[in-house]
Motif scaffolding. Structure first.
Motif, PDB file in Angstrom:
ATOM      1  N   ALA A   1      21.323  41.619  -2.552  1.00 35.28           N
ATOM      2  CA  ALA A   1      20.511  41.007  -3.269  1.00 35.28           C
ATOM      3  C   ALA A   1      20.741  40.521  -4.734  1.00 35.28           C
ATOM      4  O   ALA A   1      20.455  39.318  -5.086  1.00 35.28           O
ATOM      5  CB  ALA A   1      19.153  41.817  -3.481  1.00 35.28           C
ATOM      6  N   GLN A   2      21.698  41.485  -5.337  1.00 38.78           N
ATOM      7  CA  GLN A   2      22.279  41.110  -6.660  1.00 38.78           C
ATOM      8  C   GLN A   2      23.218  39.653  -6.593  1.00 38.78           C
ATOM      9  O   GLN A   2      23.027  38.761  -7.197  1.00 38.78           O
ATOM     10  CB  GLN A   2      22.810  42.233  -6.982  1.00 38.78           C
ATOM     11  CG  GLN A   2      21.835  43.312  -7.461  1.00 38.78           C
ATOM     12  CD  GLN A   2      22.674  44.459  -7.899  1.00 38.78           C
ATOM     13  OE1 GLN A   2      23.646  44.409  -8.612  1.00 38.78           O
ATOM     14  NE2 GLN A   2      21.928  45.747  -8.184  1.00 38.78           N
ATOM     15  N   ILE A   3      23.886  39.818  -5.218  1.00 36.94           N
ATOM     16  CA  ILE A   3      24.886  38.805  -5.063  1.00 36.94           C
ATOM     17  C   ILE A   3      24.051  37.381  -4.881  1.00 36.94           C
ATOM     18  O   ILE A   3      24.269  36.442  -5.500  1.00 36.94           O
ATOM     19  CB  ILE A   3      25.665  38.977  -3.891  1.00 36.94           C
ATOM     20  CG1 ILE A   3      26.746  39.969  -4.293  1.00 36.94           C
ATOM     21  CG2 ILE A   3      26.438  37.819  -3.547  1.00 36.94           C
ATOM     22  CD1 ILE A   3      27.291  40.569  -2.836  1.00 36.94           C
ATOM     23  N   ASP A   4      22.898  37.509  -3.993  1.00 39.24           N
ATOM     24  CA  ASP A   4      22.277  36.269  -3.711  1.00 39.24           C
ATOM     25  C   ASP A   4      21.147  35.720  -5.132  1.00 39.24           C
ATOM     26  O   ASP A   4      21.404  34.601  -5.203  1.00 39.24           O
ATOM     27  CB  ASP A   4      21.246  36.690  -3.033  1.00 39.24           C
ATOM     28  CG  ASP A   4      21.635  36.970  -1.472  1.00 39.24           C
ATOM     29  OD1 ASP A   4      22.610  36.610  -0.965  1.00 39.24           O
ATOM     30  OD2 ASP A   4      20.948  37.574  -0.653  1.00 39.24           O
ATOM     31  N   GLU A   5      21.262  36.679  -6.015  1.00 41.14           N
ATOM     32  CA  GLU A   5      20.512  36.273  -7.102  1.00 41.14           C
ATOM     33  C   GLU A   5      21.591  35.551  -8.126  1.00 41.14           C
ATOM     34  O   GLU A   5      21.291  34.484  -8.826  1.00 41.14           O
ATOM     35  CB  GLU A   5      19.991  37.593  -7.867  1.00 41.14           C
ATOM     36  CG  GLU A   5      19.339  37.448  -9.280  1.00 41.14           C
ATOM     37  CD  GLU A   5      18.732  38.436  -9.744  1.00 41.14           C
ATOM     38  OE1 GLU A   5      18.878  38.780 -11.064  1.00 41.14           O
ATOM     39  OE2 GLU A   5      17.975  39.616  -9.163  1.00 41.14           O
ATOM     40  N   ILE A   6      22.671  35.933  -8.141  1.00 42.22           N
ATOM     41  CA  ILE A   6      23.751  35.534  -8.909  1.00 42.22           C
ATOM     42  C   ILE A   6      24.115  33.857  -8.292  1.00 42.22           C
ATOM     43  O   ILE A   6      24.149  33.061  -9.019  1.00 42.22           O
ATOM     44  CB  ILE A   6      25.206  36.359  -8.975  1.00 42.22           C
ATOM     45  CG1 ILE A   6      24.854  37.502  -9.863  1.00 42.22           C
ATOM     46  CG2 ILE A   6      26.250  35.522  -9.426  1.00 42.22           C
ATOM     47  CD1 ILE A   6      25.986  38.495  -9.661  1.00 42.22           C
ATOM     48  N   LYS A   7      24.018  33.778  -7.158  1.00 45.92           N
ATOM     49  CA  LYS A   7      24.480  32.702  -6.540  1.00 45.92           C
ATOM     50  C   LYS A   7      23.326  31.685  -6.779  1.00 45.92           C
ATOM     51  O   LYS A   7      23.456  30.333  -6.959  1.00 45.92           O
ATOM     52  CB  LYS A   7      24.815  32.940  -5.003  1.00 45.92           C
ATOM     53  CG  LYS A   7      26.130  33.479  -4.789  1.00 45.92           C
ATOM     54  CD  LYS A   7      26.233  33.589  -3.309  1.00 45.92           C
ATOM     55  CE  LYS A   7      27.708  34.209  -2.945  1.00 45.92           C
ATOM     56  NZ  LYS A   7      27.841  34.445  -1.644  1.00 45.92           N
TER      57      LYS A   7
END
Length: 94
Positions: free
Chosen positions: A83-89
């Motif tokens: 979820a953190q990766i998706d947020e950064i992307k």
């Protein structure tokens, strides 16, 4: 906007993109670590099953309940990291 302002802006953008890439790489590394933890726990479960079978005993859910809880905790952390990766992307594409 002068030439130096453009250079500064380009450098700032590159720095932000690099920072995001580093953050994503760290999170992906944490995901890999959690997956390795799951593999280790699954192996422990398998070893217990083999050990019990050799002793002529059944393996029950109660025997592996702690390991199952640990797997679920790992899976939860993986979801959080993803979820953190998706947020950064998503931040990058907006």
């Amino acid at each position: 906007m002068g030439f130096l302002d453009k250079v500064k802006e380009t450098a700032k953008d590159a720095d932000e993109k690099l920072g995001d890439r580093i953050d994503i790489d760290k999170l992906e590394s944490k995901i890999r670590d959690e997956k390795r933890n799951i593999e280790k726990i699954v192996k422990e479960i398998g070893d217990l099953c083999v050990e019990n079978a050799r002793a002529g005993k059944d393996t029950t859910i109660a025997d592996v309940k702690d390991q199952i809880s640990k797997i679920e905790e790992c899976e939860k952390r993986i979801q959080e990291f993803q979820a953190q990766i998706d947020e950064i992307k998503a931040k990058k594409s907006s």
